[in-house]
Design an enzyme around this catalytic site. Structure first.
Site, PDB file in Angstrom:
ATOM      1  CB  CYS A  83      -8.890  -3.761   0.017  1.00 58.22           C
ATOM      2  SG  CYS A  83      -8.499  -5.276   0.924  1.00 58.22           S
ATOM      3  CG  HIS A 127     -10.557  -9.182  -1.749  1.00 58.66           C
ATOM      4  ND1 HIS A 127      -9.899 -10.180  -1.078  1.00 58.66           N
ATOM      5  CD2 HIS A 127      -9.980  -8.033  -1.320  1.00 58.66           C
ATOM      6  CE1 HIS A 127      -8.967  -9.642  -0.289  1.00 58.66           C
ATOM      7  NE2 HIS A 127      -8.998  -8.344  -0.428  1.00 58.66           N
ATOM      8  N   GLY A 144      -5.812  -2.283   8.569  1.00 56.42           N
ATOM      9  CA  GLY A 144      -5.325  -3.320   9.485  1.00 56.42           C
ATOM     10  C   GLY A 144      -5.373  -2.881  10.936  1.00 56.42           C
ATOM     11  CD  GLN A 184      -5.526  -8.091  -3.695  1.00 52.69           C
ATOM     12  OE1 GLN A 184      -6.569  -8.222  -4.339  1.00 52.69           O
ATOM     13  NE2 GLN A 184      -4.381  -8.655  -4.060  1.00 52.69           N
ATOM     14  CB  ILE A 191      -0.954   0.009   1.222  1.00 51.44           C
ATOM     15  CG1 ILE A 191      -1.865  -1.242   1.221  1.00 51.44           C
ATOM     16  CG2 ILE A 191      -1.784   1.286   1.264  1.00 51.44           C
ATOM     17  CD1 ILE A 191      -2.776  -1.401   0.018  1.00 51.44           C
TER      18      ILE A 191
END
Ligand code: NAD
Length: 337
Positions: free
Chosen positions: A141, A220, A111, A301, A14
């Protein structure tokens, strides 16, 4: 007007993307990125012109490896207005106290828990809630994907209930850890954390989620079932999605049958790192029956949260008051249309 000075803590999947996206804007710039070890990613950051800041104890290893360093992580705090913390999940908490002591703003990632900042961010759903804030958190994400499509539908037609199943990639393409490498793994603790995470931004939304980890690295895929407050039509929903920011309607009849083809489209678009920032929704997979809405969406993601980080900087640093103006600006510089 001088540009807002942005530091990146954690130059991984990221962090490296947010760094590139920030430097494409005209009202903000990267003043440095942190690395803990002199890896190939540290060298590629130097090649891209980013100054590297390292923990005090790592200075010697960078010197031995011949990777030039601008200073220590503390030095970065001295030159940045805001840090985008892209360290692995649960690490950000340790840094919050340092940002606080240095008197700088910081954005955390999905996270971390919502409770770390008390404010979570999504450009479409709640841009103004981070206005001038010292700390905010760009949701994960998957949560970003759910908010991008659900919040415009809820704004236009109220939603009673959402049930979503998330088929999650097991690892990122650049990871050699993670798994399963040949199997499907349900998350048995229900509901999964994704529904509550959506509620950190849309607390009124009744949403529950289930998730399955699958042996793929590309994207995803979500199946979403939403019970609307009133009867609607497939066309009405498609019209909402057509005008929703960072939602790309795709059609299986054009060859976009699955995540492999979507990422091939991403490569054809020629963006940084072949990223697909938009949530891809199969136009021919949207169906309304009475007041029940069904659709599929795919989430890249590694990149969907990147434009949100740019908008979050704009909101926290009071660069642009209007959410849609910020979104348009970010998208113009990232080649999203
Ligand atoms: P990553 O492992 O790819 O990158 C993390 C970077 O931080 C690495 O460069 C690592 O060396 C560095 N790092 C590790 N410990 C550190 C420390 N103590 N201090 C400073 N740097 C440290 O992780 P990522 O996938 O980029 O995830 C970062 C955050 O973004 C997490 O909160 C994650 O949940 C969230 N996120 C990840 C994805 C994804 O799919 N990868 C998507 C959306 C959000």
């Amino acid at each position: 007007m001088s540009k807002v000075k942005v530091g990146i803590n954690g130059y991984g999947t990221i962090g490296k993307r947010v760094a590139a996206a920030v430097n494409r804007q005209d009202d903000m710039e990267i003043v440095g990125v942190t690395k803990t070890r002199p890896t190939f990613e540290a060298r590629s950051a130097v090649d891209r012109g980013f100054g590297i800041y390292v923990p005090e104890g790592s200075l010697q290893s960078f010197k031995d490896a011949g990777v030039p360093v601008k200073g220590t992580v503390r030095d970065l705090y001295g030159v940045a207005d805001i840090i985008v913390d892209c360290t692995p999940g649960d690490v950000g908490e340790k840094y919050k106290a340092e940002y606080e002591a240095a008197g700088i703003k910081a954005i955390f990632q999905g996270g971390e828990e919502h409770s770390l900042t008390g404010i979570s961010f999504n450009s479409t759903a709640n841009y103004s809630e981070s206005w001038g804030a010292q700390f905010s958190r760009v949701v994960s994400c998957n949560t970003t994907g759910l908010l991008r499509t659900l919040s415009p539908i809820d704004r236009n037609i109220k939603i009673k209930n959402v049930y979503a199943t998330l088929v999650r990639r097991a690892a990122d393409p650049g990871d050699s850890k993670g798994g399963p490498i040949n199997g499907l793994e349900p998350t048995v603790k229900l509901p999964t954390h994704h529904g509550p995470d959506v509620k950190s931004i849309m607390p009124w939304l009744n949403i529950n989620t289930m998730a399955i980890k699958a042996s793929t690295t590309l994207m995803h895929l979500h199946t979403v079932v939403a019970e609307l407050e009133r009867e609607s039509s497939t066309e009405e929903i498609l019209n909402i999605m057509r005008t929703s920011p960072r939602v790309r309607l795709i059609n299986s009849r054009s060859g976009l049958k699955g995540t492999a083809e979507i990422m091939e489209l991403g490569r054809d678009l020629g963006r940084d790192r072949s990223d697909m920032y938009e949530i891809a929704v199969w136009e021919d997979g949207v169906k309304v029956i009475g007041s029940m809405l069904y659709y599929y969406q795919a989430i890249h993601q590694e990149s969907d949260v990147v434009p949100e980080n740019v908008d979050c900087i704009r909101s926290m640093c009071k660069l642009e008051e209007d959410a849609s103006a910020s979104v348009s600006k970010t998208d113009r510089f990232l080649g999203i249309n």
